[in-house]
Design a protein around this motif. Structure first.
Motif, mmCIF file in Angstrom:
data_model
loop_
_atom_site.group_PDB
_atom_site.id
_atom_site.type_symbol
_atom_site.label_atom_id
_atom_site.label_comp_id
_atom_site.label_asym_id
_atom_site.label_seq_id
_atom_site.Cartn_x
_atom_site.Cartn_y
_atom_site.Cartn_z
ATOM 1 N N ASP A 39 0.804 -1.224 0.000
ATOM 2 C CA ASP A 39 0.000 0.000 0.000
ATOM 3 C C ASP A 39 0.832 1.266 0.000
ATOM 4 O O ASP A 39 0.289 2.367 0.046
ATOM 5 N N LYS A 64 -5.625 1.126 5.191
ATOM 6 C CA LYS A 64 -4.548 0.968 4.223
ATOM 7 C C LYS A 64 -4.975 1.350 2.809
ATOM 8 O O LYS A 64 -4.146 1.711 1.982
ATOM 9 N N ARG A 65 -6.289 1.237 2.538
ATOM 10 C CA ARG A 65 -6.771 1.539 1.192
ATOM 11 C C ARG A 65 -7.965 2.495 1.268
ATOM 12 O O ARG A 65 -9.102 2.122 0.998
ATOM 13 N N GLU A 354 -7.558 -3.791 5.215
ATOM 14 C CA GLU A 354 -7.317 -3.640 3.780
ATOM 15 C C GLU A 354 -8.627 -3.446 3.025
ATOM 16 O O GLU A 354 -8.633 -3.430 1.786
#
Length: 503
Positions: A39, A64-65, A354
């Motif tokens: 990431d 993270k995203r 995530e």
């Protein structure tokens, strides 16, 4: 134009309410050690020095995203602060004010103010000037604070200032940090707001251009560690409409002297690329140190156990990858930005997810985490609805980072090509980024014309995480492209209920 800001909100548990410390940082891509791995924005970088944000991440829900809804300051900030997407706020530029163009929407600081909090803002939270109605005064309980500019100008795109020269003429972010410390102390014993809950929004300007920082921060990034991007070329088969000529950088006088055209598959001189990357990294570390000071003061004053802390960068930034600079695109590097939320008693051990999340998710998250209930989902037409959400509360991910969740995030960016108004819509799924560039009708429709496309992009992140090849016309991806087109056009509401499929 001033760029990325990190919002730091503190919610105090005085009178039974949690404080909120709301950090915003301008033009900050996930260039933080806590994002190391898949990431991180680029595989080519020196070790990053971001100890304070890494420590905060270690006791937060680390997203993270997380993706912004439009990769430029005012539209992104307006979207986050109202919990509405650009096609609802009608804010796509740095000029217009959402209350005049979109609707009289309640903002995050305004909501907490309405619920008995003292809301205080400083630095860059909204985009300054007319685009935000001059910092949206209704959102704040006390006069807004802006710093005095001494060093930040358009002569140089970056500058390392000798530390000793900053005592009499401090950098703007130092002044913002000092105001944050002063404001926190107003809520302690004997302070003006003793016993009252607070929402304190701290918006730092760096690492927005110009990259201006104390010279001592260069020590973390020796020149020999600074490398060029591995992909200084546009994606293969990229439609021209996807490109930005990075005019924001080229207007600085030192860059203008290079006579860079900004054209596709051109680049800046290698030494200039390295210098800009080094300066950006140094500005990130400078900002990290200031956040550490504010966090340290908050903890020393006894607010740590009853203060929610949120941190975000308003969008990503391109540092020469693809030959691109700045934001202003729908690429991963522009739309992917850092975000984390610390909630005492819930995230203390650190939680990493995530799952695909969006900046419109922050508003309902803070409301729920502060114990103020939940927000209703916005109806299909919501311009007359002052308070609702177009995102999802992240609290379920604090309880289970693998909880059932939406299966896509959505961003967009406008273009004007040969007099035609175009809107690039992009959807990010677990494996793919898919983008269509249709003609766009502005007021009163604010709708795309899907039958009139100026470009299509498809990037497979499983084999091409740097988005170096557009596979939209590859016969091997025909079925995938068809499914992603359907998902993109169905929009964010449909993505709330994930459907089985290889997308």
């Amino acid at each position: 134009m001033i760029g990325t800001v990190v919002l730091f909100c503190v919610l105090h548990l005085a009178v039974g309410k949690k404080n909120v410390l709301f950090f915003a940082v301008d033009d900050l891509r996930p260039q933080l050690t806590c994002y190391e791995g898949a990431d991180f924005p680029s595989p080519v970088h020196p070790p990053m020095h971001t100890p304070n944000l890494d420590a905060l991440a270690g006791r937060s829900l680390l997203l993270k995203r997380a993706y912004v809804q439009q990769a430029v300051c005012s539209p992104s900030r307006t979207s986050l602060l109202t919990g509405r997407r650009p096609d609802t706020t009608h804010i796509y530029d740095l000029v217009h004010y959402f209350r005049k163009l979109g609707g009289n929407f309640t903002t995050i600081p305004e909501y907490f103010k309405m619920n008995g909090y003292i809301s205080a803002g400083m630095g860059k939270i909204f985009h300054p000037g007319a685009a935000s109605g001059h910092d949206d005064p209704i959102s704040w309980s006390v006069p807004y604070f802006h710093a005095t500019t001494y060093w930040e100008n358009r002569d140089n795109s970056w500058k390392a200032i000798p530390d000793g020269m900053l005592k009499e003429k401090p950098l703007v972010d130092f002044q913002i940090k000092e105001q944050a410390l002063k404001t926190l102390n107003e809520f302690t014993s004997g302070g003006q707001y003793e016993g009252k809950p607070f929402f304190i929004a701290v918006g730092f300007h760096r690492p927005h251009l110009p990259f201006v920082f104390p010279e001592s921060y260069l020590q973390y990034y020796p020149e020999e560690q600074i490398r060029l991007p591995t992909n200084e070329y546009a994606p293969v088969d990229m439609p021209s409409v996807a490109w930005s000529e990075y005019g924001e950088l080229r207007t600085y006088l030192d860059q203008a002297k290079l006579n860079a055209s900004g054209n596709i598959n051109t680049s800046l001189p290698d030494d200039d690329v390295r210098a800009l990357r080094r300066a950006y990294y140094s500005a990130v570390s400078w900002t990290d140190s200031l956040i550490g000071e504010v966090m340290g003061e908050m903890e020393s004053l006894g607010f740590a156990n009853d203060t929610i802390v949120s941190f975000w960068g308003d969008h990503g930034w391109q540092l020469g990858e693809h030959g691109e600079w700045c934001k202003h695109t729908n690429f991963e590097l522009a739309t992917h930005a850092p975000m984390m939320v610390h909630v005492p008693g819930m995230t203390d051990d650190g939680i990493v997810t995530e799952k695909l999340t969006e900046f419109v998710d922050l508003f309902p998250t803070l409301v729920e985490a502060a114990g103020l209930g939940s927000m209703d989902l916005c109806p299909e037409v919501s311009n007359n609805v002052t308070l609702c959400r177009e995102g999802e509360s992240l609290v379920p991910l604090m309880k289970n980072p693998n909880a059932p969740w939406k299966d896509a995030s959505f961003s967009q960016y406008p273009r004007l090509q040969n007099g035609t108004k175009i809107m690039g819509y992009t959807v990010r799924t677990d494996q793919y980024r898919y983008t269509e560039w249709p003609k766009f009708n502005y007021a009163p429709e604010y709708k795309p014309v899907w039958t009139d496309l100026f470009g299509v992009e498809l990037y497979d992140h499983k084999i091409d995480p740097e988005e170096n090849r557009n596979r939209a016309k590859d016969p091997a991806y025909a079925v995938v492209a068809q499914g992603l087109s359907k998902k993109l056009r169905a929009g964010w509401r449909a993505a709330r209920s994930p459907q089985p499929g290889p997308y």
